[in-house]
Design an enzyme around this catalytic site. Structure first.
Site, short mmCIF file in Angstrom:
data_model
loop_
_atom_site.label_atom_id
_atom_site.label_comp_id
_atom_site.label_asym_id
_atom_site.label_seq_id
_atom_site.Cartn_x
_atom_site.Cartn_y
_atom_site.Cartn_z
N LYS A 1 -12.31 9.53 0.59
CA LYS A 1 -11.84 8.28 -0.02
C LYS A 1 -12.79 7.80 -1.12
O LYS A 1 -12.36 7.16 -2.08
CB LYS A 1 -11.63 7.22 1.07
CG LYS A 1 -10.45 7.54 2.00
CD LYS A 1 -9.11 7.62 1.24
CE LYS A 1 -7.92 7.87 2.12
NZ LYS A 1 -6.65 7.96 1.39
N TYR B 1 -13.88 11.96 6.10
CA TYR B 1 -12.82 11.03 5.64
C TYR B 1 -13.40 10.07 4.59
O TYR B 1 -12.79 9.84 3.54
CB TYR B 1 -12.24 10.27 6.84
CG TYR B 1 -11.15 9.30 6.43
CD1 TYR B 1 -9.95 9.75 5.88
CD2 TYR B 1 -11.33 7.92 6.59
CE1 TYR B 1 -8.96 8.85 5.50
CE2 TYR B 1 -10.34 7.02 6.21
CZ TYR B 1 -9.16 7.49 5.66
OH TYR B 1 -8.18 6.60 5.28
N1 LIG Z 1 -3.91 3.05 8.52
C1 LIG Z 1 -5.10 2.68 8.06
O1 LIG Z 1 -5.89 2.00 8.77
C2 LIG Z 1 -5.52 3.07 6.68
C3 LIG Z 1 -6.63 2.43 6.13
C4 LIG Z 1 -7.05 2.77 4.86
C5 LIG Z 1 -6.37 3.73 4.14
N2 LIG Z 1 -5.29 4.35 4.69
C6 LIG Z 1 -4.63 5.38 3.89
O2 LIG Z 1 -3.27 5.04 3.73
C7 LIG Z 1 -2.50 6.24 3.54
C8 LIG Z 1 -1.29 6.21 4.48
O3 LIG Z 1 -1.76 6.21 5.82
P1 LIG Z 1 -0.94 5.52 7.01
O4 LIG Z 1 -1.82 4.50 7.61
O5 LIG Z 1 0.41 5.14 6.57
O6 LIG Z 1 -0.90 6.75 8.04
P2 LIG Z 1 0.35 7.51 8.73
O7 LIG Z 1 1.24 6.52 9.40
O8 LIG Z 1 -0.28 8.58 9.56
O9 LIG Z 1 1.12 8.14 7.49
C9 LIG Z 1 0.55 9.16 6.73
C10 LIG Z 1 1.62 9.76 5.86
O10 LIG Z 1 1.02 10.84 5.10
C11 LIG Z 1 1.84 11.99 5.25
N3 LIG Z 1 1.04 13.20 5.13
C12 LIG Z 1 -0.05 13.58 5.84
N4 LIG Z 1 -0.47 14.79 5.44
C13 LIG Z 1 0.39 15.19 4.46
C14 LIG Z 1 0.51 16.34 3.67
N5 LIG Z 1 -0.34 17.37 3.80
N6 LIG Z 1 1.50 16.42 2.75
C15 LIG Z 1 2.37 15.41 2.61
N7 LIG Z 1 2.32 14.28 3.34
C16 LIG Z 1 1.35 14.18 4.26
C17 LIG Z 1 2.51 11.85 6.61
O11 LIG Z 1 3.75 12.54 6.62
P3 LIG Z 1 4.04 13.97 7.29
O12 LIG Z 1 3.23 14.03 8.54
O13 LIG Z 1 5.51 13.93 7.51
O14 LIG Z 1 3.64 14.95 6.24
C18 LIG Z 1 2.76 10.35 6.66
O15 LIG Z 1 3.97 10.04 6.02
C19 LIG Z 1 -3.46 7.40 3.77
O16 LIG Z 1 -3.92 7.88 2.53
C20 LIG Z 1 -4.61 6.75 4.54
O17 LIG Z 1 -5.83 7.45 4.36
C21 LIG Z 1 -4.84 4.04 5.94
#
Ligand SMILES: NC(=O)c1ccc[n+]([C@@H]2O[C@H](COP(=O)([O-])OP(=O)(O)OC[C@H]3O[C@@H](n4cnc5c(N)ncnc54)[C@H](OP(=O)(O)O)[C@@H]3O)[C@@H](O)[C@H]2O)c1
Length: 269
Positions: free
Chosen positions: A172, A168
């Site tokens: 990133k 991961y």
């Molecule tokens: N939460 C954290 O602590 C955190 C911290 C740093 C960065 N981020 C980044 O922020 C972004 C959003 O994460 P989040 O926290 O909102 O997580 P989340 O609630 O799990 O949402 C992830 C989203 O990505 C979509 N997704 C996953 N795989 C996909 C694919 N193959 N094609 C299209 N859509 C896909 C999911 O939709 P479907 O399952 O419907 O496809 C969901 O809408 C990510 O890039 C994550 O790495 C998150």
């Protein structure tokens, strides 16, 4: 949050594509943009779970009668589908102005040597190859009009790698260097590359990482006060509503009580 009339003017009639809009930060960003634009915007809402996108589109249309949405199932990890997806967008939504590369995931906390091969490919295909291919596909649209915003979701994980997060973190870090290089390549254009690097945000992220083990997912946030998806959505909207000559190139966002990937203050419960 209200951003005032300037932000609404800057968003007016823009076509904004969000990946991963079915939950978490992506969904919050769609809602935040709709509010900031008073519904005067066109949103392309994409993810794998179409029913969630349909529900979001319906809710936004009920709140903002003028909003136009196109909800479409789109799996960014299926690289060969990306070009056809963009070239087959309905004509009303084809001239994209803002691309929000938000779809992404972590899978597991296994040490190197024990990481499932399918987890490695899923993380790289989604977080890196999907993001790069989608960006490459949309970029000609931006170059033609010499404007457009690319917002890439990085992470503290791309700056501060931690044990059990090798893949991961590597994905990133790739997003970071891709974003840096692209910003340099686009130096003589009005196309902006914005990267947002969140710390811990309480979404379904940990549930996905621990493959629906809710106890493990909950433990990530226990005793802490993590960021909310809305906090990141507000920062994304702030970035895309600056004057076109101002580029919020990189934003590292922590909740109070977090100072690195693993330096967290936990209250004893
Ligand atoms: N939460 C954290 O602590 C955190 C911290 C740093 C960065 N981020 C980044 O922020 C972004 C959003 O994460 P989040 O926290 O909102 O997580 P989340 O609630 O799990 O949402 C992830 C989203 O990505 C979509 N997704 C996953 N795989 C996909 C694919 N193959 N094609 C299209 N859509 C896909 C999911 O939709 P479907 O399952 O419907 O496809 C969901 O809408 C990510 O890039 C994550 O790495 C998150």
């Amino acid at each position: 949050m209200s951003y005032g009339s300037k932000a609404a003017q800057r968003l007016a009639n823009k076509i904004i594509l969000i990946t991963g809009a079915s939950g978490g930060i992506g969904e919050a960003t769609a809602r935040e943009i709709a509010g900031a634009a008073n519904g005067n915007v066109k949103l392309i809402l994409t993810a794998r779970r179409k029913e969630k996108l349909d529900a979001l589109a319906k809710d936004l249309s009920a709140k903002y009668p003028s909003i136009q949405t196109h909800a479409a199932q789109f799996d960014v990890s299926k690289i060969e589908t990306i070009k056809p997806f963009i070239s087959n967008l309905p004509s009303d939504f084809a001239d994209i102005d803002v691309l929000i590369n938000n779809a992404g995931l972590a899978l597991g906390r296994d040490p190197v040597g024990q990481i499932a091969e399918e987890d490695i490919s899923q993380m790289f295909n989604t977080n890196v190859l999907g993001l790069i291919t989608l960006t490459q596909t949309v970029l000609p649209i931006f170059k033609k009009k010499n404007s457009g915003d690319i917002v890439n979701l990085g992470s503290i994980a791309g700056r501060d790698p931690y044990p059990g997060g090798s893949i991961y973190c590597a994905t990133k870090a790739s997003v970071k260097f891709f974003s840096h290089a692209l910003r340099k390549e686009l130096i003589d254009t009005r196309i902006r590359v914005l990267e947002v690097d969140p710390g811990n945000v309480e979404t379904d992220f940990s549930l996905v990482r621990y493959k629906n083990d809710s106890d493990k997912a909950k433990a990530v946030y226990e005793g802490t006060e993590p960021l909310l998806a809305d906090d990141i959505a507000e920062i994304i909207v702030f970035g895309i509503t600056r004057r076109e000559n101002a580029v919020i190139a990189e934003t590292l966002v922590f909740a109070s009580g977090q100072a690195s990937a693993s330096h967290l203050y936990r209250k004893k419960l």
